[in-house]
Scaffold this active site. Structure first.
Site, PDB file in Angstrom:
ATOM      1  N   ASP A  63      -2.716 -12.115   5.477  1.00 55.77           N
ATOM      2  CA  ASP A  63      -3.795 -12.801   6.198  1.00 55.77           C
ATOM      3  C   ASP A  63      -5.084 -12.717   5.387  1.00 55.77           C
ATOM      4  OD1 ASP A  63      -5.202 -14.010   8.372  1.00 55.77           O
ATOM      5  OD2 ASP A  63      -5.930 -12.020   8.936  1.00 55.77           O
ATOM      6  N   LYS A 103       0.892  -1.172   0.000  1.00 58.43           N
ATOM      7  CA  LYS A 103       0.000   0.000   0.000  1.00 58.43           C
ATOM      8  C   LYS A 103       0.924   1.214   0.000  1.00 58.43           C
ATOM      9  CE  LYS A 103      -4.144   1.783   0.080  1.00 58.43           C
ATOM     10  NZ  LYS A 103      -5.164   1.603  -0.985  1.00 58.43           N
ATOM     11  N   ASP A 110      -6.939 -15.817   2.608  1.00 59.95           N
ATOM     12  CA  ASP A 110      -8.298 -16.365   2.752  1.00 59.95           C
ATOM     13  C   ASP A 110      -9.061 -16.214   1.448  1.00 59.95           C
ATOM     14  OD1 ASP A 110      -8.040 -17.106   5.421  1.00 59.95           O
ATOM     15  OD2 ASP A 110      -9.988 -16.244   5.980  1.00 59.95           O
ATOM     16  N   ASP A 121      -5.507  -3.227  -2.469  1.00 60.62           N
ATOM     17  CA  ASP A 121      -6.930  -3.178  -2.853  1.00 60.62           C
ATOM     18  C   ASP A 121      -7.110  -3.717  -4.274  1.00 60.62           C
ATOM     19  OD1 ASP A 121      -5.490  -0.938  -3.689  1.00 60.62           O
ATOM     20  OD2 ASP A 121      -7.133   0.479  -3.387  1.00 60.62           O
TER      21      ASP A 121
HETATM   22  C1  IPM Z   1      -4.223 -17.284   9.979  1.00 59.63           C
HETATM   23  C2  IPM Z   1      -5.173 -16.932  11.094  1.00 59.63           C
HETATM   24  C3  IPM Z   1      -4.384 -16.318  12.234  1.00 59.63           C
HETATM   25  C4  IPM Z   1      -3.778 -15.038  11.728  1.00 59.63           C
HETATM   26  C5  IPM Z   1      -5.177 -16.075  13.524  1.00 59.63           C
HETATM   27  C6  IPM Z   1      -5.823 -17.348  14.012  1.00 59.63           C
HETATM   28  C7  IPM Z   1      -4.327 -15.467  14.617  1.00 59.63           C
HETATM   29  O1  IPM Z   1      -6.173 -16.103  10.637  1.00 59.63           O
HETATM   30  O2  IPM Z   1      -3.320 -18.114  10.202  1.00 59.63           O
HETATM   31  O3  IPM Z   1      -4.383 -16.752   8.889  1.00 59.63           O
HETATM   32  O4  IPM Z   1      -4.409 -13.971  11.754  1.00 59.63           O
HETATM   33  O5  IPM Z   1      -2.631 -15.089  11.275  1.00 59.63           O
HETATM   34 MG    MG Z   2      -6.135 -15.763   8.552  1.00 62.51          MG
END
Ligand code: IPM
Ligand code: MG
Length: 356
Positions: free
Chosen positions: A246, A190, A250, A222
């Protein structure tokens, strides 16, 4: 080959049992020892990362980690919550390089929420810096606001920071990983707003000079989030900081539609590592025998590749997983019409059978 086995909470113990079974079927002289972690650590020893568990993890050559977290621990103060176990292990073992592959298995193309043509053949590697950034930066806390329009009010604050050598070492990991793949790195930052990430961009650009065979581009976070769902196959290796990584990992996991399939590795400077599925502890389905053990089994394969230099055994496991998918075996999370619905244990047994 000493392995610390940390099953944790929720579905952790069930999926770990299957991964251990697969490891035992390889005929290698592994030494495995288990310990409590997360909510289980708190229940047994009053802390999510009990000293004995940390000592075991430190003494081992690799850690195989299940998952932590359960509703019943949500009301504990932050320092005692299950998440502190994984954060503590990352920090204490200096596991700064988090490798999160997002691969779409052709058999599971229908599981993604995106159109098959957008995701089919997807194979990207997210490399997330794991021990710095706003996750660990100090100072942090709640205090009286020292200045500005809210002076005197209470404020919560954290510190985003990256040291030059921290950026350099994760950049090296990314460029070296790309050399074994399609030789393209996208660094996500960023830089248009944050000093920390303008610095990040400058240092990654410098490190790139050591890797003329790898193409580097930079992308704001973004835009990266948008591109991940618009045209994810354009990425090869994506490297970023702890916080952005993080979130983006996901997002990338969901592209495959089956977070129950995705392994991860967190490595230190000597390839000692902690290996864990990308999914969480899913306490709502714990004990029902329906969780997908494949992400943990594939994490064990990553352990063989990165910490034990046993690529052939890693491939044996990965091929066995592909074989059970081809046979049509599916746990609930990846179930579809016409598939053979199996339990956690049946999936583990099928992988062991396919190894032979
Ligand atoms: C991940 C999880 C962790 C993080 C949490 C559980 C602390 O979301 O491994 O991605 O935020 O790193
Ligand atoms: Mg995570």
């Amino acid at each position: 080959m000493k392995i610390a086995i940390l099953p944790g909470d929720g579905i952790g113990p069930e999926i770990m049992t299957q991964a251990v079974k697969v490891l035992n079927a390889l005929g290698e002289p592994f030494e495995m020892e288990s310990a409590d972690v997360g909510g289980a650590g708190y229940a047994a020893a009053g802390h999510p990362l009990p000293p004995a568990t940390l000592a075991l993890a430190k003494a081992a050559d690799a850690v195989l980690f299940g998952a932590v977290g359960d509703f019943k621990y949500d009301s504990l103060e932050r320092s005692l919550r299950p998440e502190q176990a994984i954060l503590g292990l990352r920090k204490e073992l200096q596991l700064f390089a988090n490798l999160r592959p997002a691969i779409l298995y052709p058999e599971l193309a229908g599981a993604s929420t995106l159109k098959p043509e957008i995701v089919s053949g997807l194979d990207i590697l997210i490399i997330r810096e794991l021990t710095g950034d706003i996750y660990f930066g100090k100072p942090r806390g709640v205090r009286e606001c020292p200045d500005g329009p809210f002076k005197g009010d209470r404020e919560g604050f954290d510190t985003m920071r990256y040291a030059e050598s921290e950026i350099r070492r994760i950049a090296h990991v990314a460029f070296q990983a790309a050399q074994k793949r399609d030789k393209r790195v996208t660094s996500v930052d960023k830089a248009n707003v944050l000093e920390t990430f303008q610095f990040w961009r400058d240092i990654v650009t410098e490190v790139h000079q050591d890797y003329p065979d790898v193409a580097l581009d930079h992308m704001y976070v973004d835009n990266a989030a948008m591109q991940l769902v618009r045209a994810p196959k354009k990425f090869d290796v994506l490297v970023t900081g702890n916080m952005f990584g993080d979130i983006l990992s996901d997002c990338a996991a969901m592209l495959t539609g089956s977070i129950g399939m995705l392994p991860s590795a967190s490595l230190d400077a000597n390839n000692k590592g902690l290996y864990e599925p990308s999914h969480g502890s899913a306490p709502d389905i714990a004990g029902k025998g329906i969780a997908n053990p494949l992400a943990t089994i594939l994490s064990a394969a990553m352990m063989l590749r990165y910490s034990f230099d046993k690529a052939e055994q890693a491939e044996r496991i990965e091929n066995a997983v592909k074989s059970v998918l081809r046979q049509g075996l599916r746990t609930a999370d990846i179930d579809e019409a016409g598939a053979l619905r199996v339990s956690t244990e049946e999936m583990g047994n099928a992988v062991v059978k396919a190894l032979a």
